[in-house]
Design a protein around this motif. Structure first.
Motif, mmCIF file in Angstrom:
data_model
loop_
_atom_site.group_PDB
_atom_site.id
_atom_site.type_symbol
_atom_site.label_atom_id
_atom_site.label_comp_id
_atom_site.label_asym_id
_atom_site.label_seq_id
_atom_site.Cartn_x
_atom_site.Cartn_y
_atom_site.Cartn_z
ATOM 1 N N LEU A 51 38.380 60.516 27.343
ATOM 2 C CA LEU A 51 37.362 60.785 26.514
ATOM 3 C C LEU A 51 36.525 61.993 27.109
ATOM 4 C CD1 LEU A 51 36.097 57.324 25.708
ATOM 5 C CD2 LEU A 51 37.647 58.552 24.248
ATOM 6 N N PRO A 52 36.799 63.083 26.338
ATOM 7 C CA PRO A 52 36.278 64.336 26.915
ATOM 8 C C PRO A 52 34.525 64.460 27.032
ATOM 9 C CG PRO A 52 37.487 64.783 25.074
ATOM 10 C CD PRO A 52 37.427 63.416 25.058
ATOM 11 N N ASP A 53 34.082 65.136 28.066
ATOM 12 C CA ASP A 53 32.786 65.001 28.151
ATOM 13 C C ASP A 53 31.896 65.703 27.218
ATOM 14 O OD1 ASP A 53 33.273 64.284 31.082
ATOM 15 O OD2 ASP A 53 33.493 66.300 31.804
ATOM 16 N N ASP A 54 32.483 66.682 26.410
ATOM 17 C CA ASP A 54 31.935 67.123 25.064
ATOM 18 C C ASP A 54 31.645 66.166 24.337
ATOM 19 O OD1 ASP A 54 31.949 69.530 26.473
ATOM 20 O OD2 ASP A 54 33.769 70.367 25.210
ATOM 21 N N ASP A 55 32.668 64.993 24.104
ATOM 22 C CA ASP A 55 32.335 64.005 23.091
ATOM 23 C C ASP A 55 31.099 63.134 23.444
ATOM 24 O OD1 ASP A 55 34.636 64.821 21.835
ATOM 25 O OD2 ASP A 55 35.777 63.109 22.154
ATOM 26 N N TYR A 56 30.484 62.936 24.502
ATOM 27 C CA TYR A 56 29.544 62.197 25.138
ATOM 28 C C TYR A 56 28.112 63.214 24.607
ATOM 29 C CZ TYR A 56 32.336 58.729 27.318
ATOM 30 O OH TYR A 56 33.225 57.748 27.530
ATOM 31 N N ALA A 57 28.610 64.709 25.244
ATOM 32 C CA ALA A 57 27.160 65.520 24.977
ATOM 33 C C ALA A 57 27.084 65.575 23.792
ATOM 34 C CB ALA A 57 27.625 66.811 25.587
ATOM 35 N N ALA A 58 27.816 65.291 22.714
ATOM 36 C CA ALA A 58 27.667 65.478 21.144
ATOM 37 C C ALA A 58 26.701 64.507 20.718
ATOM 38 C CB ALA A 58 29.036 65.987 20.353
ATOM 39 N N VAL A 59 26.684 63.390 21.062
ATOM 40 C CA VAL A 59 26.101 62.085 20.842
ATOM 41 C C VAL A 59 24.823 61.908 21.504
ATOM 42 C CG1 VAL A 59 28.124 60.972 20.043
ATOM 43 C CG2 VAL A 59 27.175 60.599 22.270
ATOM 44 N N GLY A 60 24.440 63.146 22.467
ATOM 45 C CA GLY A 60 23.160 63.226 22.893
ATOM 46 C C GLY A 60 23.274 62.857 24.542
ATOM 47 N N CYS A 61 24.257 62.588 24.998
ATOM 48 C CA CYS A 61 24.221 62.344 26.652
ATOM 49 C C CYS A 61 24.228 63.538 27.341
ATOM 50 C CB CYS A 61 25.646 61.666 26.885
ATOM 51 S SG CYS A 61 25.869 59.894 26.295
ATOM 52 N N SER A 62 23.369 63.365 28.380
ATOM 53 C CA SER A 62 23.488 64.469 29.326
ATOM 54 C C SER A 62 24.546 64.570 30.248
ATOM 55 C CB SER A 62 22.094 64.617 30.104
ATOM 56 O OG SER A 62 22.093 63.517 30.926
ATOM 57 N N ILE A 63 25.424 65.865 30.324
ATOM 58 C CA ILE A 63 26.363 66.004 31.367
ATOM 59 C C ILE A 63 25.891 66.111 32.912
ATOM 60 C CG2 ILE A 63 28.882 66.747 31.747
ATOM 61 C CD1 ILE A 63 28.261 65.004 29.081
ATOM 62 N N ARG A 64 26.292 65.184 33.877
ATOM 63 C CA ARG A 64 25.737 65.606 35.222
ATOM 64 C C ARG A 64 27.064 65.701 36.129
ATOM 65 N NH1 ARG A 64 20.737 64.333 35.483
ATOM 66 N NH2 ARG A 64 19.730 64.577 33.428
ATOM 67 N N LEU A 65 26.935 66.112 37.453
ATOM 68 C CA LEU A 65 27.966 66.350 38.388
ATOM 69 C C LEU A 65 28.764 65.050 38.511
ATOM 70 C CD1 LEU A 65 26.512 69.346 40.643
ATOM 71 C CD2 LEU A 65 28.175 69.345 38.881
ATOM 72 N N ALA A 66 29.846 65.154 38.874
ATOM 73 C CA ALA A 66 30.694 63.977 39.400
ATOM 74 C C ALA A 66 30.092 63.488 40.776
ATOM 75 C CB ALA A 66 31.945 64.195 39.397
ATOM 76 N N GLY A 67 29.775 62.237 40.898
ATOM 77 C CA GLY A 67 29.323 61.888 42.248
ATOM 78 C C GLY A 67 27.914 61.723 42.408
ATOM 79 N N SER A 68 27.037 62.360 41.618
ATOM 80 C CA SER A 68 25.499 62.415 41.660
ATOM 81 C C SER A 68 24.946 61.249 41.269
ATOM 82 C CB SER A 68 25.032 63.571 40.816
ATOM 83 O OG SER A 68 25.575 63.474 39.277
ATOM 84 N N CYS A 69 25.479 60.000 41.100
ATOM 85 C CA CYS A 69 24.536 58.903 40.579
ATOM 86 C C CYS A 69 24.042 58.415 41.718
ATOM 87 C CB CYS A 69 25.524 57.788 40.023
ATOM 88 S SG CYS A 69 26.943 57.201 41.392
ATOM 89 N N VAL A 70 24.258 58.667 42.858
ATOM 90 C CA VAL A 70 23.633 58.214 44.144
ATOM 91 C C VAL A 70 22.237 58.981 44.316
ATOM 92 C CG1 VAL A 70 25.944 57.760 45.227
ATOM 93 C CG2 VAL A 70 24.649 59.935 45.736
ATOM 94 N N ASP A 71 22.165 59.929 43.711
ATOM 95 C CA ASP A 71 20.631 60.897 43.974
ATOM 96 C C ASP A 71 19.881 60.327 42.633
ATOM 97 O OD1 ASP A 71 21.607 61.993 46.153
ATOM 98 O OD2 ASP A 71 22.457 63.605 44.947
ATOM 99 N N ARG A 72 20.168 59.316 41.802
ATOM 100 C CA ARG A 72 19.176 59.074 40.635
ATOM 101 C C ARG A 72 17.905 57.897 40.984
ATOM 102 N NH1 ARG A 72 19.148 63.264 38.879
ATOM 103 N NH2 ARG A 72 20.657 63.560 40.548
ATOM 104 N N ALA A 73 17.059 57.900 40.010
ATOM 105 C CA ALA A 73 16.109 57.025 40.411
ATOM 106 C C ALA A 73 16.688 55.526 40.672
ATOM 107 C CB ALA A 73 15.187 56.971 39.178
ATOM 108 N N ALA A 74 15.990 54.924 41.351
ATOM 109 C CA ALA A 74 16.439 53.480 41.810
ATOM 110 C C ALA A 74 16.595 52.429 40.639
ATOM 111 C CB ALA A 74 15.402 53.008 42.695
ATOM 112 N N ASP A 75 15.934 52.683 39.461
ATOM 113 C CA ASP A 75 15.999 51.811 38.412
ATOM 114 C C ASP A 75 16.872 52.194 37.184
ATOM 115 O OD1 ASP A 75 14.651 54.184 37.370
ATOM 116 O OD2 ASP A 75 13.165 53.212 36.135
ATOM 117 N N THR A 76 17.759 53.320 37.775
ATOM 118 C CA THR A 76 19.024 53.524 36.860
ATOM 119 C C THR A 76 20.132 52.592 37.107
ATOM 120 O OG1 THR A 76 18.577 55.978 37.057
ATOM 121 C CG2 THR A 76 20.795 55.524 36.552
#
Length: 128
Positions: A51-76
């Motif tokens: 599923l293309p990233d653009d399809d997620y962006a079109a419904v309101g998701c923010s697109i982030r860099l691959a592998g960047s989940c490790v830097d997110r808030a602890a409650d994510t």
């Protein structure tokens, strides 16, 4: 008295490190439903996801860099399919993963240990 807005629930769809993995545990239509119910959704860019990233962006998701989940808030809450990469060795997020664990394999023992059961969820056992 000012209205108090409840904290938004954060969900992060991670890019799968395994190059042969093209499936996604969340489709854009369901991402939109979660956003409509107050979730904050981020999707890691993934050239291999079916599923293309653009399809997620079109419904309101923010697109982030691959592998960047490790830097997110602890409650994510981080959502993925396959096993996590070896690094970083310690994670501060809850991860929801879908995968196969055969009872007599070493990965099954570590994935279903009592220490990781909180993050992994219920690990059923069966004979192989």
């Amino acid at each position: 008295m000012a209205d108090i807005e409840p904290a938004r629930l954060r969900l992060w769809l991670r890019h799968e490190a395994r190059t042969t993995e093209c499936r996604a545990p969340l489709v854009p239509a369901d991402a939109w439903r979660l956003i409509e119910h107050g979730w904050d959704l981020a999707v890691e860019a993934s050239p291999q996801r079916v599923l293309p990233d653009d399809d997620y962006a079109a419904v309101g998701c923010s697109i982030r860099l691959a592998g960047s989940c490790v830097d997110r808030a602890a409650d994510t809450l981080v959502l993925g399919l396959e096993e996590l990469p070896q690094q970083p060795s310690a994670l501060r997020h809850r991860h929801v993963c879908f995968g196969h664990a055969y009872t007599r394999s070493n990965p099954a023992r570590s994935a279903c240990s009592s220490d990781s059961r909180k993050a992994v969820g219920r690990c059923p056992t069966w004979s192989t």
